[in-house]
Design a protein around this motif. Structure first.
Motif, short mmCIF file in Angstrom:
data_model
loop_
_atom_site.label_atom_id
_atom_site.label_comp_id
_atom_site.label_asym_id
_atom_site.label_seq_id
_atom_site.Cartn_x
_atom_site.Cartn_y
_atom_site.Cartn_z
N ASP A 66 0.81 -1.22 0.00
CA ASP A 66 0.00 0.00 0.00
C ASP A 66 0.84 1.28 0.00
O ASP A 66 0.81 2.06 -0.94
N ILE A 67 1.62 1.45 1.06
CA ILE A 67 2.34 2.72 1.21
C ILE A 67 3.45 2.87 0.18
O ILE A 67 3.56 3.90 -0.48
N SER A 68 4.29 1.83 0.03
CA SER A 68 5.42 1.94 -0.89
C SER A 68 4.95 2.20 -2.32
O SER A 68 5.50 3.05 -3.03
N SER A 69 3.92 1.45 -2.76
CA SER A 69 3.43 1.62 -4.13
C SER A 69 2.86 3.01 -4.35
O SER A 69 3.08 3.64 -5.40
N LYS A 70 2.13 3.53 -3.36
CA LYS A 70 1.54 4.88 -3.48
C LYS A 70 2.63 5.95 -3.49
O LYS A 70 2.56 6.92 -4.26
N LEU A 71 3.64 5.79 -2.63
CA LEU A 71 4.73 6.76 -2.59
C LEU A 71 5.53 6.74 -3.90
O LEU A 71 6.05 7.78 -4.33
N LEU A 127 -1.81 8.43 3.68
CA LEU A 127 -2.00 8.80 5.09
C LEU A 127 -3.08 7.93 5.73
O LEU A 127 -2.94 7.51 6.88
N ASP A 128 -4.15 7.69 4.99
CA ASP A 128 -5.24 6.85 5.50
C ASP A 128 -4.74 5.43 5.76
O ASP A 128 -5.07 4.83 6.80
N THR A 129 -3.94 4.89 4.85
CA THR A 129 -3.38 3.56 5.02
C THR A 129 -2.46 3.49 6.22
O THR A 129 -2.50 2.54 7.01
N SER A 130 -1.63 4.50 6.39
CA SER A 130 -0.70 4.53 7.53
C SER A 130 -1.44 4.60 8.85
O SER A 130 -1.05 3.98 9.84
N ARG A 131 -2.57 5.32 8.85
CA ARG A 131 -3.40 5.39 10.07
C ARG A 131 -4.00 4.03 10.40
O ARG A 131 -4.08 3.63 11.56
#
Length: 265
Positions: free
Chosen positions: A80-85, A120-124
Motif C-alpha cells: 500500500d504505502i510503498s506503491s503509493k509513494l 496517510l489513511d493507510t498509515s493510520r
C-alpha cells in the motif's frame, strides 16, 4: 543348671529373632518410603515437564503470532504505502521535468494530493492495528465498542454488544491482550465460521473479575479435535490468557455455532 542355660539360649534366640524382625520391618519401611518418594519425585518431574512443555508451546505460539503480525505489517507497508509513494515520486519527478500549466498542472497536483491522502489513511490503519488510539485514550470498553461497530457496519455480520466494562479495571497492557482476543474471535467467526450473527458480552466485578462471553451462529467445530490440533488463532488466544492468568471454555458442535466463555480474576 542345664534348664537355666536352655532358658537363656531360648531368650537370646527370641531377642535375636525380634531384633531381626525389627530390622526387616525397618528396612521394609525404608524401602517403602524410598519407593514412594521416588514415585512422588517422578510424578513431580513429569508435572514440571508438562508445565514447561505447555509454557514452551505458548511461547512458540506467541512468537509465531508476532512473526505473522510483522509479515502482515511489512506486506501492508510494501503493497500500500510503498506503491503509493512510488506514484507520488514519479508524479513529482514529472512535474519537475515537464513544463505544465493550467488544467493539466491542476489535474497532476490533484492526483498527487489524492494519493497522498490515501497513503496517510493507510498509515493510520496500520497504526490502528498496532495500537488502536481509542484503546489508549478511552480504554478497553470503548475499543471493543468500536471494533464491534466496524464489523456490524460491514453488513456482512450483525454484531450486538453488552458492555459493562469498568474503566481502567485492567492495566493498559492487559486491556490490549483482551482486545486482541476479541479481534481474534471476530476474525475467526467471519473467516472460518461464516457467521452472520455475533453477540459479545463483557462485564467486570471486583470480587469475580472480568467475564467475557462470546457467541456466534457460524459453522461451529468439534471442540475435542480443535483442542488436539490448535490453529494459530486458538494458540494466540491461549498464549494471551496465559499471560493474563485467565481461563477459557469452548462450547460448540458442527453446525451449531460457538460459545466462548473467558474468565480473568
Amino acid at each position: 543348671m542345664e534348664t537355666t542355660t536352655s532358658n537363656g539360649y531360648a531368650f537370646l534366640t527370641i531377642v535375636i529373632i525380634a531384633v531381626m524382625l525389627l530390622l526387616v520391618m525397618a528396612l521394609t519401611l525404608i524401602l517403602f518410603f524410598y519407593l514412594s518418594r521416588k514415585k512422588v519425585v517422578k510424578k513431580e518431574l513429569e508435572k514440571q515437564q508438562l508445565v514447561i512443555g505447555h509454557q514452551k508451546e505458548m511461547l512458540l505460539a506467541a512468537i509465531e503470532t508476532q512473526e505473522e503480525e510483522r509479515k502482515r505489517i511489512a506486506q501492508d507497508l510494501h503493497d500500500d504505502i510503498s506503491s503509493k509513494l512510488n506514484v507520488v515520486s514519479l508524479n513529482a519527478q514529472f512535474l519537475l521535468e515537464e513544463e505544465m500549466e493550467g488544467e493539466e498542472l491542476k489535474q497532476m497536483l490533484t492526483q498527487v494530493l489524492q494519493i497522498t491522502n490515501a497513503t496517510l489513511d493507510t498509515s493510520r490503519k496500520i497504526a490502528h492495528n498496532l495500537l488502536p488510539p481509542i484503546l489508549e485514550k478511552f480504554g478497553l470498553g470503548a475499543a471493543i465498542e468500536e471494533v464491534c461497530e466496524e464489523y456490524h457496519k460491514s453488513k456482512k455480520v450483525s454484531v450486538t454488544l453488552d458492555n459493562k466494562y469498568q474503566t481502567s479495571f485492567l492495566a493498559e497492557q492487559e486491556e490490549l491482550h483482551v482486545f486482541r482476543i476479541v479481534q481474534e474471535l471476530l476474525n475467526n467467526s467471519l473467516k472460518h465460521g461464516k457467521a452472520t450473527e455475533i453477540a459479545v458480552s463483557i462485564a467486570t466485578d471486583v470480587s469475580s473479575g472480568l467475564t467475557l462471553v462470546y457467541r456466534d451462529n457460524g459453522k461451529g467445530f468439534d471442540v475435542d479435535k480443535a483442542m488436539l490440533k490448535k490453529g494459530l488463532g486458538l494458540q494466540n488466544i491461549e498464549s494471551r490468557l496465559e499471560i493474563l492468568k485467565g481461563n477459557i471454555n469452548y462450547k460448540s458442535k458442527p453446525g451449531e455455532g460457538v460459545l466462548v466463555a473467558i474468565k480473568i480474576n
